[in-house]
Design a protein around this motif. Structure first.
Motif, PDB file in Angstrom:
ATOM      1  N   ALA A 287      -5.516   6.431  -0.923  1.00 17.12           N
ATOM      2  CA  ALA A 287      -6.007   5.417   0.280  1.00 17.12           C
ATOM      3  C   ALA A 287      -7.816   7.270   0.844  1.00 17.12           C
ATOM      4  O   ALA A 287      -8.302   6.696   2.048  1.00 17.12           O
ATOM      5  CB  ALA A 287      -5.407   4.909   1.487  1.00 17.12           C
TER       6      ALA A 287
ATOM      7  N   ASP B 127      -1.122   7.921  -4.214  1.00  7.84           N
ATOM      8  CA  ASP B 127      -1.292   7.113  -2.665  1.00  7.84           C
ATOM      9  C   ASP B 127      -2.885   7.995  -2.216  1.00  7.84           C
ATOM     10  O   ASP B 127      -2.947   9.427  -2.165  1.00  7.84           O
ATOM     11  CB  ASP B 127      -0.970   7.742  -1.265  1.00  7.84           C
ATOM     12  CG  ASP B 127      -1.345   7.314   0.160  1.00  7.84           C
ATOM     13  OD1 ASP B 127      -2.743   6.435  -0.050  1.00  7.84           O
ATOM     14  OD2 ASP B 127      -0.706   7.508   0.965  1.00  7.84           O
TER      15      ASP B 127
ATOM     16  N   TRP C 181      -7.555  11.429  -8.132  1.00 11.97           N
ATOM     17  CA  TRP C 181      -6.190  10.786  -9.278  1.00 11.97           C
ATOM     18  C   TRP C 181      -5.876  12.329  -9.822  1.00 11.97           C
ATOM     19  O   TRP C 181      -4.960  12.831  -9.775  1.00 11.97           O
ATOM     20  CB  TRP C 181      -6.223  10.202  -9.883  1.00 11.97           C
ATOM     21  CG  TRP C 181      -4.910   9.739 -11.023  1.00 11.97           C
ATOM     22  CD1 TRP C 181      -4.167  10.471 -12.062  1.00 11.97           C
ATOM     23  CD2 TRP C 181      -4.251   8.736 -10.955  1.00 11.97           C
ATOM     24  NE1 TRP C 181      -3.147  10.068 -12.134  1.00 11.97           N
ATOM     25  CE2 TRP C 181      -2.889   9.047 -11.512  1.00 11.97           C
ATOM     26  CE3 TRP C 181      -4.092   7.377  -9.807  1.00 11.97           C
ATOM     27  CZ2 TRP C 181      -2.460   8.273 -11.898  1.00 11.97           C
ATOM     28  CZ3 TRP C 181      -2.958   6.718  -9.907  1.00 11.97           C
ATOM     29  CH2 TRP C 181      -1.916   6.751 -10.953  1.00 11.97           C
TER      30      TRP C 181
ATOM     31  N   SER D 143       0.814  -0.877  -0.164  1.00  9.89           N
ATOM     32  CA  SER D 143       0.037   0.304   0.158  1.00  9.89           C
ATOM     33  C   SER D 143       0.827   1.426   0.118  1.00  9.89           C
ATOM     34  O   SER D 143       0.332   2.672   0.428  1.00  9.89           O
ATOM     35  CB  SER D 143      -1.194   0.236   1.197  1.00  9.89           C
ATOM     36  OG  SER D 143      -0.741  -0.372   2.571  1.00  9.89           O
TER      37      SER D 143
ATOM     38  N   PHE E  38     -13.305   8.303  -8.861  1.00  9.67           N
ATOM     39  CA  PHE E  38     -11.294   7.726  -8.479  1.00  9.67           C
ATOM     40  C   PHE E  38     -10.574   8.786  -9.423  1.00  9.67           C
ATOM     41  O   PHE E  38      -9.388   8.920  -9.046  1.00  9.67           O
ATOM     42  CB  PHE E  38     -11.780   6.436  -9.202  1.00  9.67           C
ATOM     43  CG  PHE E  38      -9.741   5.858  -9.287  1.00  9.67           C
ATOM     44  CD1 PHE E  38      -8.665   5.623  -8.090  1.00  9.67           C
ATOM     45  CD2 PHE E  38      -9.402   5.898 -10.311  1.00  9.67           C
ATOM     46  CE1 PHE E  38      -8.322   5.136  -8.029  1.00  9.67           C
ATOM     47  CE2 PHE E  38      -7.891   5.674 -10.671  1.00  9.67           C
ATOM     48  CZ  PHE E  38      -7.031   5.126  -9.440  1.00  9.67           C
TER      49      PHE E  38
ATOM     50  N   ARG F  31       3.280   3.828  -1.902  1.00  4.92           N
ATOM     51  CA  ARG F  31       3.173   3.983  -3.484  1.00  4.92           C
ATOM     52  C   ARG F  31       4.839   3.970  -3.392  1.00  4.92           C
ATOM     53  O   ARG F  31       5.412   3.954  -4.170  1.00  4.92           O
ATOM     54  CB  ARG F  31       3.172   5.290  -3.572  1.00  4.92           C
ATOM     55  CG  ARG F  31       3.558   6.605  -2.691  1.00  4.92           C
ATOM     56  CD  ARG F  31       2.382   7.907  -3.325  1.00  4.92           C
ATOM     57  NE  ARG F  31       2.508   8.807  -2.673  1.00  4.92           N
ATOM     58  CZ  ARG F  31       3.626   9.872  -3.156  1.00  4.92           C
ATOM     59  NH1 ARG F  31       4.308   9.801  -4.399  1.00  4.92           N
ATOM     60  NH2 ARG F  31       3.694  11.211  -2.370  1.00  4.92           N
TER      61      ARG F  31
ATOM     62  N   PHE G  42      -9.944   5.033  -1.701  1.00  3.89           N
ATOM     63  CA  PHE G  42      -9.612   4.133  -3.258  1.00  3.89           C
ATOM     64  C   PHE G  42      -8.150   3.536  -2.537  1.00  3.89           C
ATOM     65  O   PHE G  42      -6.993   4.185  -2.418  1.00  3.89           O
ATOM     66  CB  PHE G  42      -9.395   4.759  -4.299  1.00  3.89           C
ATOM     67  CG  PHE G  42     -10.361   4.842  -4.858  1.00  3.89           C
ATOM     68  CD1 PHE G  42     -11.393   4.249  -5.235  1.00  3.89           C
ATOM     69  CD2 PHE G  42     -10.723   6.459  -5.180  1.00  3.89           C
ATOM     70  CE1 PHE G  42     -12.363   5.053  -5.860  1.00  3.89           C
ATOM     71  CE2 PHE G  42     -12.326   7.191  -5.056  1.00  3.89           C
ATOM     72  CZ  PHE G  42     -13.006   6.705  -5.343  1.00  3.89           C
ATOM     73  N   PRO G  43      -7.303   2.560  -1.609  1.00  3.93           N
ATOM     74  CA  PRO G  43      -6.720   2.487  -0.937  1.00  3.93           C
ATOM     75  C   PRO G  43      -5.280   1.098  -2.478  1.00  3.93           C
ATOM     76  O   PRO G  43      -6.691   1.111  -3.139  1.00  3.93           O
ATOM     77  CB  PRO G  43      -6.290   1.546   0.069  1.00  3.93           C
ATOM     78  CG  PRO G  43      -7.662   0.785   0.064  1.00  3.93           C
ATOM     79  CD  PRO G  43      -8.461   1.859  -0.874  1.00  3.93           C
ATOM     80  N   LEU G  44      -4.770   2.046  -2.119  1.00  5.67           N
ATOM     81  CA  LEU G  44      -3.700   1.405  -3.275  1.00  5.67           C
ATOM     82  C   LEU G  44      -3.008  -0.479  -2.504  1.00  5.67           C
ATOM     83  O   LEU G  44      -3.091  -0.520  -1.307  1.00  5.67           O
ATOM     84  CB  LEU G  44      -2.433   1.691  -3.268  1.00  5.67           C
ATOM     85  CG  LEU G  44      -0.891   1.384  -4.531  1.00  5.67           C
ATOM     86  CD1 LEU G  44      -1.291   1.316  -5.655  1.00  5.67           C
ATOM     87  CD2 LEU G  44       0.320   2.230  -4.393  1.00  5.67           C
TER      88      LEU G  44
ATOM     89  N   TYR H 209      -5.537  -0.955  -7.629  1.00  5.55           N
ATOM     90  CA  TYR H 209      -6.395  -0.523  -6.170  1.00  5.55           C
ATOM     91  C   TYR H 209      -7.663  -0.720  -5.360  1.00  5.55           C
ATOM     92  O   TYR H 209      -7.935  -1.408  -6.339  1.00  5.55           O
ATOM     93  CB  TYR H 209      -6.420   1.510  -6.350  1.00  5.55           C
ATOM     94  CG  TYR H 209      -5.615   2.134  -6.806  1.00  5.55           C
ATOM     95  CD1 TYR H 209      -5.249   2.701  -5.399  1.00  5.55           C
ATOM     96  CD2 TYR H 209      -5.007   2.343  -7.888  1.00  5.55           C
ATOM     97  CE1 TYR H 209      -4.433   4.141  -5.780  1.00  5.55           C
ATOM     98  CE2 TYR H 209      -4.532   3.404  -7.769  1.00  5.55           C
ATOM     99  CZ  TYR H 209      -3.574   4.043  -7.434  1.00  5.55           C
ATOM    100  OH  TYR H 209      -2.597   4.741  -6.984  1.00  5.55           O
ATOM    101  N   ARG H 210      -8.596  -0.585  -4.476  1.00  4.67           N
ATOM    102  CA  ARG H 210      -9.465  -0.946  -4.254  1.00  4.67           C
ATOM    103  C   ARG H 210     -10.455  -0.178  -3.921  1.00  4.67           C
ATOM    104  O   ARG H 210     -10.801   1.119  -3.153  1.00  4.67           O
ATOM    105  CB  ARG H 210      -9.326  -1.612  -3.232  1.00  4.67           C
ATOM    106  CG  ARG H 210      -8.688  -3.226  -2.575  1.00  4.67           C
ATOM    107  CD  ARG H 210      -9.568  -4.687  -3.875  1.00  4.67           C
ATOM    108  NE  ARG H 210      -8.321  -5.314  -3.656  1.00  4.67           N
ATOM    109  CZ  ARG H 210      -8.672  -7.017  -4.702  1.00  4.67           C
ATOM    110  NH1 ARG H 210      -9.987  -6.717  -4.853  1.00  4.67           N
ATOM    111  NH2 ARG H 210      -8.015  -7.571  -4.689  1.00  4.67           N
ATOM    112  N   ARG H 211     -11.776  -0.995  -3.843  1.00  6.77           N
ATOM    113  CA  ARG H 211     -12.819  -0.131  -3.803  1.00  6.77           C
ATOM    114  C   ARG H 211     -14.206  -0.758  -3.349  1.00  6.77           C
ATOM    115  O   ARG H 211     -15.158  -1.173  -4.002  1.00  6.77           O
ATOM    116  CB  ARG H 211     -13.534   0.939  -4.859  1.00  6.77           C
ATOM    117  CG  ARG H 211     -14.842   1.926  -4.480  1.00  6.77           C
ATOM    118  CD  ARG H 211     -14.393   3.218  -4.271  1.00  6.77           C
ATOM    119  NE  ARG H 211     -15.483   4.093  -3.884  1.00  6.77           N
ATOM    120  CZ  ARG H 211     -15.798   5.232  -2.927  1.00  6.77           C
ATOM    121  NH1 ARG H 211     -14.102   5.568  -2.124  1.00  6.77           N
ATOM    122  NH2 ARG H 211     -16.865   6.089  -3.034  1.00  6.77           N
TER     123      ARG H 211
END
Length: 259
Positions: free
Chosen positions: A174, A172, A254, A151, A250, A153, A178-180, A198-200
Motif C-alpha cells: 500500500a 503489503d 514486490w 487489506s 509493481f 496480508r 498498490f493496496p492489497l 491489488y489495486r492501482r
C-alpha cells in the motif's frame, strides 16, 4: 506486411499450406500483432475441432473394386524385354532439368514451412500466459473476483491454508501505491492456484502464484500487460489493464519487499 495482407494467409497457415516466402513474412508480422495471433489461434482451434468431430468411413469392398477397375491396366511383361513397370520406375530418376528445378523448389518450400511452423509453435509459458489472462478476465466478468476481502496480508495468507498445497507469499504494498484488497482461488494449467488482488487507482492488478514452470518476462496479451518472475521455487504472473509502467513499478516494489 499489414493486417489486411496477413488475414488471407492465416487460413493457409492454419492448414499447413502456406508457401515458404509468405510463411516468413507472416511470421514477422505475427511477432508484433496480437490480433492476428489470436485469429490464427482461433482458426487452428476450429480446424482441430472439425477434424476431431468429423466421421471416418472405410471404403467398402465394392467401392475399392470399382476404383481399382478404373485404374490403367499394367502392360504385360514380354520375355527378354525390359518390363514396362520397371522402365516407369527408372524414369523417376531421369527427370528433366525443369522438373528437377521444380522438385527442388518444392523441397525448399517444405523445409521453409516446417521451420515456420516450428517457430510459431506456442511454448508452455505462452499457454500459461493465455490461461492466466483467461482467468483474470473471467474473474472480472463474474461476481467472484475476490474470495477473501481484506487489506491485511496476515488475513489473506492464512485463508489459503488447506485450500491449496503450498503457501503463497503475500506482500503489503500500500505504501508503494498498490493496496492489497484480497485474494481468491482459481484454476491455471489444470490445478488450483492462489491469486492475490491489488489495486492501482481504479485498475485491478492480480498476481497468480503457482509452482515454478516455464519462462517469464514482460509481455502484452489481448490488451493486458503481464510480467512473470520466480522466487523461492514459485512462479509469479502479474496481470493488469493498467499501463506497462504501473506494472513495472509493481513488480519492482514486490521484489524490493523481498530483499
Amino acid at each position: 506486411m499489414n493486417c489486411n495482407e496477413a488475414r488471407p494467409l492465416l487460413q493457409a497457415c492454419a492448414d499447413g499450406e502456406i508457401g515458404a516466402a509468405d510463411g516468413v513474412r507472416l511470421k514477422r508480422h505475427l511477432e508484433d500483432c496480437n490480433s492476428c495471433v489470436s485469429a490464427l489461434r482461433e482458426l487452428r482451434t476450429l480446424r482441430k475441432a472439425v477434424r476431431q468431430g468429423a466421421g471416418y468411413h472405410r471404403a467398402s469392398p465394392a467401392l475399392r473394386a470399382r476404383v481399382l477397375a478404373a485404374l490403367p491396366a499394367t502392360e504385360p511383361v514380354v520375355a527378354d524385354v525390359e518390363p514396362v513397370a520397371d522402365a516407369g520406375w527408372r524414369r523417376w530418376f531421369t527427370w528433366s532439368p525443369a522438373l528437377n528445378a521444380t522438385m527442388a523448389a518444392v523441397t525448399v518450400a517444405a523445409v521453409g514451412l516446417g521451420l515456420t511452423t516450428y517457430a510459431m509453435r506456442e511454448s508452455p509459458a505462452d499457454l500459461t500466459a493465455q490461461a492466466v489472462v483467461a482467468s483474470h478476465v473471467r474473474a472480472l466478468l463474474s461476481t467472484r473476483e475476490i474470495d477473501v476481502a481484506s487489506s491485511d496480508r496476515h488475513t489473506v495468507k492464512p485463508w489459503f491454508n488447506g485450500r491449496i498445497d503450498y503457501a503463497p507469499e503475500v506482500r503489503d504494498l500500500a505504501g508503494q501505491g498498490f493496496p492489497l484488497v484480497g485474494g481468491r482461488l482459481d484454476y491455471v494449467d489444470g490445478r488450483r492456484v492462489a491469486v492475490l488482488v491489488y489495486r492501482r487507482a481504479q485498475h485491478p492488478l492480480e498476481v497468480f502464484v503457482l509452482p515454478d514452470k516455464g519462462d517469464g518476462g514482460p509481455r502484452s496479451l489481448q490488451g493486458y500487460e503481464m510480467e512473470s518472475w520466480t522466487a523461492r521455487g514459485m512462479r509469479y504472473w502479474a496481470v493488469t489493464d493498467a499501463s506497462a509502467e504501473d506494472l513495472r513499478a509493481f513488480v519492482a516494489a514486490w521484489k524490493r519487499a523481498d530483499s
